[in-house]
Scaffold this motif. Structure first.
Motif, short mmCIF file in Angstrom:
data_model
loop_
_atom_site.label_atom_id
_atom_site.label_comp_id
_atom_site.label_asym_id
_atom_site.label_seq_id
_atom_site.Cartn_x
_atom_site.Cartn_y
_atom_site.Cartn_z
N TYR A 92 58.44 2.09 -27.56
CA TYR A 92 58.23 1.34 -27.08
C TYR A 92 56.75 1.33 -26.83
O TYR A 92 56.05 2.27 -26.76
CB TYR A 92 58.15 0.50 -25.55
CG TYR A 92 57.41 -0.49 -25.20
CD1 TYR A 92 57.82 -1.81 -25.54
CD2 TYR A 92 56.48 0.16 -24.04
CE1 TYR A 92 56.83 -2.56 -24.77
CE2 TYR A 92 55.65 -0.89 -23.61
CZ TYR A 92 55.85 -1.99 -23.99
OH TYR A 92 55.32 -3.08 -23.38
N THR A 93 55.64 0.57 -27.45
CA THR A 93 54.18 0.51 -28.07
C THR A 93 53.54 -0.23 -26.66
O THR A 93 54.30 -1.55 -27.03
CB THR A 93 53.41 0.77 -29.07
OG1 THR A 93 53.94 -0.62 -29.52
CG2 THR A 93 54.17 2.23 -29.72
N TYR A 100 54.48 -6.33 -22.89
CA TYR A 100 56.15 -7.09 -23.09
C TYR A 100 56.68 -6.00 -22.32
O TYR A 100 56.27 -5.01 -21.56
CB TYR A 100 56.68 -6.98 -24.98
CG TYR A 100 56.28 -8.28 -25.00
CD1 TYR A 100 56.51 -9.17 -24.48
CD2 TYR A 100 55.49 -7.87 -26.05
CE1 TYR A 100 56.08 -10.45 -25.86
CE2 TYR A 100 55.54 -9.38 -27.13
CZ TYR A 100 55.07 -10.32 -27.09
OH TYR A 100 54.93 -11.22 -27.69
N SER A 102 59.86 -4.57 -22.81
CA SER A 102 60.62 -3.66 -23.06
C SER A 102 60.92 -4.21 -24.71
O SER A 102 59.73 -5.17 -25.09
CB SER A 102 61.99 -3.78 -22.56
OG SER A 102 62.60 -4.92 -23.09
N MET A 103 61.18 -2.92 -25.87
CA MET A 103 61.12 -3.27 -26.98
C MET A 103 62.32 -4.71 -26.85
O MET A 103 62.17 -5.90 -28.28
CB MET A 103 61.75 -2.70 -27.74
CG MET A 103 60.82 -1.65 -28.05
SD MET A 103 59.79 -2.28 -28.86
CE MET A 103 60.03 -2.26 -30.41
N LYS A 106 59.80 -7.74 -26.49
CA LYS A 106 59.00 -8.30 -27.51
C LYS A 106 60.10 -8.45 -28.51
O LYS A 106 59.03 -9.87 -29.33
CB LYS A 106 58.81 -6.66 -27.79
CG LYS A 106 57.22 -6.73 -28.74
CD LYS A 106 57.24 -5.41 -29.09
CE LYS A 106 55.73 -5.11 -30.31
NZ LYS A 106 54.78 -4.44 -30.29
N ASP A 123 48.16 -1.57 -30.30
CA ASP A 123 49.65 -0.80 -30.07
C ASP A 123 49.08 0.47 -29.49
O ASP A 123 48.80 1.19 -30.24
CB ASP A 123 50.89 -1.28 -30.89
CG ASP A 123 51.71 -2.48 -30.64
OD1 ASP A 123 50.89 -3.18 -30.16
OD2 ASP A 123 52.16 -2.28 -31.47
N VAL A 132 60.01 3.27 -19.77
CA VAL A 132 60.52 2.98 -21.13
C VAL A 132 61.30 3.22 -21.39
O VAL A 132 62.34 2.50 -22.85
CB VAL A 132 59.32 1.87 -22.04
CG1 VAL A 132 60.15 0.95 -22.58
CG2 VAL A 132 58.88 1.53 -20.33
N ASP A 133 60.92 4.12 -22.86
CA ASP A 133 61.50 5.00 -23.42
C ASP A 133 62.96 6.58 -23.04
O ASP A 133 63.19 7.09 -23.91
CB ASP A 133 60.99 5.88 -24.99
CG ASP A 133 60.84 4.32 -25.33
OD1 ASP A 133 61.16 3.72 -25.63
OD2 ASP A 133 59.41 4.08 -25.87
N ASN A 138 67.31 4.11 -20.80
CA ASN A 138 67.87 2.99 -21.86
C ASN A 138 68.76 3.98 -22.35
O ASN A 138 69.94 3.23 -22.94
CB ASN A 138 67.30 3.82 -23.31
CG ASN A 138 66.09 2.93 -23.16
OD1 ASN A 138 66.10 1.69 -22.33
ND2 ASN A 138 64.65 3.58 -23.67
#
Length: 144
Positions: A92-93, A100, A102-103, A106, A123, A132-133, A138
């Motif tokens: 994630y960036t 956003y 999360s991916m 996005k 980004d 997030v990652d 996750n």
């Protein structure tokens, strides 16, 4: 003498990490309350994704077993492609223009269905958003 140097080295590393953490949080473009919301969002997204993935996998497995025993062809089941799974699984960036959570967020909000959601101009990877990652959110035990 050497034990003292060891303790000084350990203390120095801890102090440097503490200073880095404080500075990165102070310079973060994300507020404390937005960060709390973000964590709640990610937990909910992971729970719902796990539930939907389990439901979809069960339906697909039932259909395949049924077709095996009946000798029929399976009905079409819409499963995301490998490319789609890779896009929502990438690092994630953060981008201040398009924030956003999360991916997956996005990915579903992309303007064109053909463009990649990986890094775009603006980004950045922000240390405060490491959760997030992180593997604690996750990874979904029992799913994979």
């Amino acid at each position: 003498m050497f034990p003292v140097l060891g303790w000084i080295l350990i203390a120095a590393v801890i102090i440097i990490l503490l200073i880095f953490t404080c500075v990165s949080r102070c310079l973060s473009p994300v507020s404390f309350l937005q960060l709390k919301f973000w964590k709640i969002y990610l937990e909910q997204e992971q729970q719902i994704l796990k539930s939907k993935a389990t439901e979809h996998a069960t339906e697909l497995a039932k259909e395949n077993v049924k077709c095996f025993f009946e000798g029929s062809h399976p009905k079409e089941c819409n499963t995301p492609s490998v490319k789609e799974w890779q896009q929502i699984s990438s690092l994630y960036t953060f981008n201040q223009k398009d924030p956003y959570y999360s991916m997956l967020h996005k990915y579903v909000n992309r303007k064109e269905k053909t463009y990649s959601i990986r890094s775009t101009e603006g980004d950045t990877v922000i240390p405060v958003l490491g959760f997030v990652d992180s593997s604690s959110i996750n990874s979904t035990p029992g799913l994979w």
